[in-house]
Design an enzyme around this catalytic site. Structure first.
Site, PDB file in Angstrom:
ATOM      1  N   GLN A 140      57.496  43.141  50.950  1.00 24.83           N
ATOM      2  CA  GLN A 140      58.384  42.445  51.851  1.00 24.83           C
ATOM      3  C   GLN A 140      58.053  41.142  51.772  1.00 24.83           C
ATOM      4  OE1 GLN A 140      56.232  44.961  55.042  1.00 24.83           O
ATOM      5  NE2 GLN A 140      56.303  42.701  56.201  1.00 24.83           N
TER       6      GLN A 140
ATOM      7  N   HIS B 188      48.812  43.395  68.224  1.00 23.24           N
ATOM      8  CA  HIS B 188      48.522  44.634  67.703  1.00 23.24           C
ATOM      9  C   HIS B 188      47.778  45.591  68.381  1.00 23.24           C
ATOM     10  CE1 HIS B 188      48.510  42.001  63.884  1.00 23.24           C
ATOM     11  NE2 HIS B 188      49.603  42.782  63.607  1.00 23.24           N
TER      12      HIS B 188
ATOM     13  N   SER C 101      49.413  36.940  63.279  1.00 30.93           N
ATOM     14  CA  SER C 101      48.210  36.962  62.145  1.00 30.93           C
ATOM     15  C   SER C 101      48.258  35.390  61.449  1.00 30.93           C
ATOM     16  CB  SER C 101      48.327  37.922  61.177  1.00 30.93           C
ATOM     17  OG  SER C 101      48.146  39.184  61.710  1.00 30.93           O
TER      18      SER C 101
ATOM     19  N   GLN D  61      45.543  40.603  69.443  1.00 34.43           N
ATOM     20  CA  GLN D  61      45.762  41.501  70.818  1.00 34.43           C
ATOM     21  C   GLN D  61      47.440  41.919  70.968  1.00 34.43           C
ATOM     22  OE1 GLN D  61      43.713  42.336  73.391  1.00 34.43           O
ATOM     23  NE2 GLN D  61      42.206  41.386  72.273  1.00 34.43           N
TER      24      GLN D  61
ATOM     25  N   GLY E 179      47.443  44.346  59.185  1.00 34.94           N
ATOM     26  CA  GLY E 179      46.084  44.162  59.425  1.00 34.94           C
ATOM     27  C   GLY E 179      45.944  42.517  60.059  1.00 34.94           C
ATOM     28  N   TYR E 180      44.738  42.350  59.939  1.00 34.99           N
ATOM     29  CA  TYR E 180      44.113  41.037  60.604  1.00 34.99           C
ATOM     30  C   TYR E 180      44.613  40.929  62.071  1.00 34.99           C
ATOM     31  CZ  TYR E 180      41.620  36.482  60.394  1.00 34.99           C
ATOM     32  OH  TYR E 180      40.674  35.681  60.627  1.00 34.99           O
TER      33      TYR E 180
ATOM     34  N   GLN F 131      57.873  43.421  70.050  1.00 36.75           N
ATOM     35  CA  GLN F 131      59.034  43.100  69.955  1.00 36.75           C
ATOM     36  C   GLN F 131      59.108  41.528  69.352  1.00 36.75           C
ATOM     37  OE1 GLN F 131      59.854  43.138  74.178  1.00 36.75           O
ATOM     38  NE2 GLN F 131      60.141  45.338  74.365  1.00 36.75           N
ATOM     39  N   LYS F 132      58.186  41.053  68.959  1.00 33.92           N
ATOM     40  CA  LYS F 132      58.090  39.575  68.478  1.00 33.92           C
ATOM     41  C   LYS F 132      58.856  39.777  67.125  1.00 33.92           C
ATOM     42  CE  LYS F 132      54.635  37.884  66.243  1.00 33.92           C
ATOM     43  NZ  LYS F 132      55.163  37.452  64.639  1.00 33.92           N
ATOM     44  N   ASP F 133      58.909  40.991  66.179  1.00 32.00           N
ATOM     45  CA  ASP F 133      59.581  41.098  65.431  1.00 32.00           C
ATOM     46  C   ASP F 133      60.975  42.050  65.827  1.00 32.00           C
ATOM     47  OD1 ASP F 133      57.888  40.208  63.262  1.00 32.00           O
ATOM     48  OD2 ASP F 133      56.521  41.541  63.922  1.00 32.00           O
TER      49      ASP F 133
END
EC number: 6.3.2.1
Length: 281
Positions: free
Chosen positions: A61, A37, A186, A35, A31-32, A148-150
């Site tokens: 997590q 997401h 976020s 762009q 959530g929150y 891809q950031k994660d």
């Protein structure tokens, strides 16, 4: 657009979707929405008939000293964004819906989950793998979309899907950045104006490493030292890790021979940010 808060409600809805022969795309989020997401939702919209966006701040997590309680939440805002961009269903369960009393089953992925965030956030990827596994079982998507950031998270989920013979395609979507280079997150809302400015050192250090590789640098230790020195030059930056590891198994390297992941986690005040780039020889 439909909002489902219980598993039976969502399953009933998606049973009808499958009966019509439609494909289902899943975008798991906490959530929150930003762009980054929304880029996942757009990709799902292009590739699937029905797009399900899960919005769930997953308690398993987060470590005991992490930011679960203050993680930003605004379901009304998120629902408006999903509806505007063309999502079909939001699944927003309560924690007790996903982890009812007596819950005691977890998914552990070895290997790729152990370095980087796995080392600095013990138990994090157990929580990630568990909730994603549950979402896959609940939604039964044809395709699931991740950012891809994660990058490490994507590798962990791919390994889980392969090892457990899950019938879902994993699609990773490029990082979305602010015009000045900061990767969207976020958690960026936590940053003070000074910290927000200081956080630009992340993308700049990644760019510096890419430039060095383009000029012929292949020594991993020298590339790491260059990045570390660049980040340490920013007084507000406190390094958690800077690593350059092989893809897809995330093993240590001496020389850059093909592709490698340059990943970093850095704190600015109380806010921990991650970023990465793929270095290509």
């Amino acid at each position: 657009m439909r909002l489902c808060k219980t598993i039976p409600e969502l399953r009933s809805l998606l049973k009808a979707v499958r009966a019509e022969g439609k494909s289902i795309g899943l975008v798991p989020t906490m959530g929150y929405l930003h762009q980054g997401h929304l880029s996942l939702i757009r990709e799902a919209r292009q590739r699937c008939d029905v797009v399900v966006v899960s919005i769930f701040v997953n308690p398993t997590q987060f470590g005991p000293q992490e930011d679960f309680a203050r993680y930003p939440r605004d379901l009304e805002r998120d629902a408006a964004l999903v509806a505007e961009i063309g999502g079909d269903v939001i699944f927003a369960p309560e924690a007790t819906e996903m982890y009812p009393p007596g819950y005691s089953t977890y998914v552990e992925v070895g290997g790729v989950s152990e370095p980087l965030c796995g080392a600095s956030r013990p138990g994090h990827f157990r929580g990630v793998a568990t909730v994603v596994c549950k979402l896959f079982n609940i939604v039964r998507p044809d395709i699931a979309f991740f950012g891809q950031k994660d990058f490490q998270q994507v590798l962990v989920i791919r390994r889980m899907v392969q090892d457990l013979n899950m019938d879902v395609e994993i699609v990773d979507v490029p990082i979305v950045r602010e015009p000045d280079g900061l990767a969207l997150s976020s958690r960026n809302v936590y940053l003070s104006p000074e910290e927000r400015k200081a956080a630009l050192v992340l993308s700049r250090s990644l760019n510096l490493a890419r430039e060095q590789v383009a000029q012929g640098q292949r020594d991993i230790s020298q590339l790491k030292e260059l990045v570390i020195s660049r980040i340490k030059a920013e007084p507000l930056a406190n390094i958690d890790y800077v690593e350059i590891l092989s893809i897809p198994d995330l093993k240590p390297l001496d020389k850059l021979q093909d592709k490698a992941l340059l990943a970093l986690a850095v704190k600015f005040g109380q806010t921990r940010l991650i970023d990465n780039t793929v270095l290509e020889a």
